[in-house]
Enzyme design. Structure first.
Site, PDB file in Angstrom:
ATOM      1  N   HIS A  48       5.022   4.318  -7.071  1.00 47.50           N
ATOM      2  CA  HIS A  48       4.282   3.495  -7.938  1.00 47.50           C
ATOM      3  C   HIS A  48       2.727   3.815  -7.907  1.00 47.50           C
ATOM      4  O   HIS A  48       1.886   3.638  -8.874  1.00 47.50           O
ATOM      5  CB  HIS A  48       4.416   2.155  -7.915  1.00 47.50           C
ATOM      6  CG  HIS A  48       3.774   1.463  -6.683  1.00 47.50           C
ATOM      7  ND1 HIS A  48       4.244   1.035  -5.537  1.00 47.50           N
ATOM      8  CD2 HIS A  48       2.453   1.150  -6.863  1.00 47.50           C
ATOM      9  CE1 HIS A  48       3.280   0.481  -4.761  1.00 47.50           C
ATOM     10  NE2 HIS A  48       2.184   0.563  -5.354  1.00 47.50           N
ATOM     11  N   ASP A 101      11.176   4.025  -4.375  1.00 42.50           N
ATOM     12  CA  ASP A 101       9.444   4.102  -4.625  1.00 42.50           C
ATOM     13  C   ASP A 101       8.842   5.403  -3.881  1.00 42.50           C
ATOM     14  O   ASP A 101       8.175   5.014  -2.716  1.00 42.50           O
ATOM     15  CB  ASP A 101       8.941   2.866  -4.163  1.00 42.50           C
ATOM     16  CG  ASP A 101       7.489   2.753  -4.546  1.00 42.50           C
ATOM     17  OD1 ASP A 101       6.892   3.674  -5.575  1.00 42.50           O
ATOM     18  OD2 ASP A 101       6.574   1.705  -4.390  1.00 42.50           O
ATOM     19  N   SER A 198      -0.717   0.876  -0.318  1.00 46.13           N
ATOM     20  CA  SER A 198       0.760   1.620  -1.030  1.00 46.13           C
ATOM     21  C   SER A 198       0.789   2.968  -0.819  1.00 46.13           C
ATOM     22  O   SER A 198      -0.066   3.784  -0.850  1.00 46.13           O
ATOM     23  CB  SER A 198       0.778   1.104  -2.368  1.00 46.13           C
ATOM     24  OG  SER A 198       0.948  -0.022  -2.618  1.00 46.13           O
TER      25      SER A 198
HETATM   26  C1  4AZ Z   1       0.266  -3.881  -3.298  1.00 50.58           C
HETATM   27  O1  4AZ Z   1      -0.079  -4.662  -4.272  1.00 50.58           O
HETATM   28  C2  4AZ Z   1       1.013  -4.335  -2.163  1.00 50.58           C
HETATM   29  N1  4AZ Z   1       2.386  -7.181   1.676  1.00 50.58           N
HETATM   30  C3  4AZ Z   1       1.398  -3.680  -1.208  1.00 50.58           C
HETATM   31  C4  4AZ Z   1       2.077  -4.204   0.039  1.00 50.58           C
HETATM   32  C5  4AZ Z   1       2.385  -5.303   0.007  1.00 50.58           C
HETATM   33  C6  4AZ Z   1       1.822  -6.259  -1.108  1.00 50.58           C
HETATM   34  C7  4AZ Z   1       1.273  -5.685  -2.094  1.00 50.58           C
HETATM   35  C8  4AZ Z   1       2.989  -6.018   1.101  1.00 50.58           C
HETATM   36  O2  4AZ Z   1      -0.040  -2.696  -3.584  1.00 50.58           O
END
Ligand code: 4AZ
Length: 241
Positions: A48, A101, A198
């Site tokens: 993503h 992902d 991420s």
């Molecule tokens: C994000 O928005 C995201 N708490 C990544 C991880 C988590 C929440 C949001 C996990 O990239």
């Protein structure tokens, strides 16, 4: 990373940041996602992170992507910015559900020696619920947009799939899929990955078990983090070059 503390890339040299061209030279080195080195020229990240709306450009424009390695403070000097040579998105990736992902980036030159982490195979004890795991990143430290300047980490636990299946039954929050996802978090809340983390690593027993993928909020009790289960794609990854 919410509820964490600063760590050094010297101790976790496989933790890398992704930077895209419209942000090159910007604050924080243009960082927009994390990644993890699993080979001298191979970095895993979340699929993503390569979506056009996240990347700000089409994924075919891999010349617009760089991996920042060996640098703690993103706004500072040091380490290397290595251009990405090719990007492979896992064919099982579903942008609607976030299943599988995962993407592989190959680098135009090798990372310094000894900056890779082994992946935990499907049968590894590292995936057992209750196992302590550490997640790394340069993302939001609060859930309210306070991005870290240096690499941070926090400790969570691998949780039973039933916890995420219960928290994320589908609908607006998305559905948890145990075959390609891994559930991890702090049962009491307070420790979690967050926006900007991420694609970064979740490490248990010295091995890579997951990539930061999604979740509801950051560190809320009852809303664990959802990670990409790396074991599901080890063979596919090995053949991407
Ligand atoms: C994000 O928005 C995201 N708490 C990544 C991880 C988590 C929440 C949001 C996990 O990239």
């Amino acid at each position: 990373i919410v509820g964490g503390k600063p760590v050094s890339v010297a101790d976790s040299p496989w933790a890398v940041a992704l930077s895209s061209r419209d942000r090159f030279g910007g604050t924080r080195g243009g960082q927009f996602c994390g990644g993890v080195a699993v080979g001298p020229t191979k970095v895993l990240t979340a699929a993503h992170c390569l979506r056009e709306d996240v990347l700000g450009t089409d994924v075919s424009e891999v010349r617009d992507l760089r991996v920042i390695a060996g640098r703690d403070e993103l706004s500072g000097p040091g380490g290397q910015e290595i251009p990405v040579r090719s990007a492979w998105v896992n064919p099982g990736y579903d942008p609607h559900t976030n299943a599988a992902d995962l993407a592989v980036l190959t680098l135009s030159r090798a990372l310094p020696a000894n900056s890779v982490i082994p992946m935990a195979g499907a049968g590894s004890t590292a995936y057992e619920p209750g196992t302590a795991a550490t997640v790394y990143g340069w993302g939001d430290t609060t859930g309210y947009g306070a991005y870290a300047s240096g690499l941070r980490a926090t400790t969570v636990r691998v949780l039973p799939d039933t916890e995420c299946a219960h928290a994320y039954p589908g609908g607006s929050q998305g559905a948890y899929d145990a075959s390609s996802m891994l559930c991890a978090g702090d049962p009491a809340g307070g420790r979690d990955a967050c926006q900007g983390d991420s694609g970064g690593p979740l490490v248990a027993r010295g091995r890579l078990v997951g990539l930061v993928s999604w979740g509801s909020g950051c560190g809320s009790p009852g809303s664990p983090g959802v990670y990409t289960r790396v074991s599901a794609a080890i063979r596919w990854m090995a053949d991407r070059n």
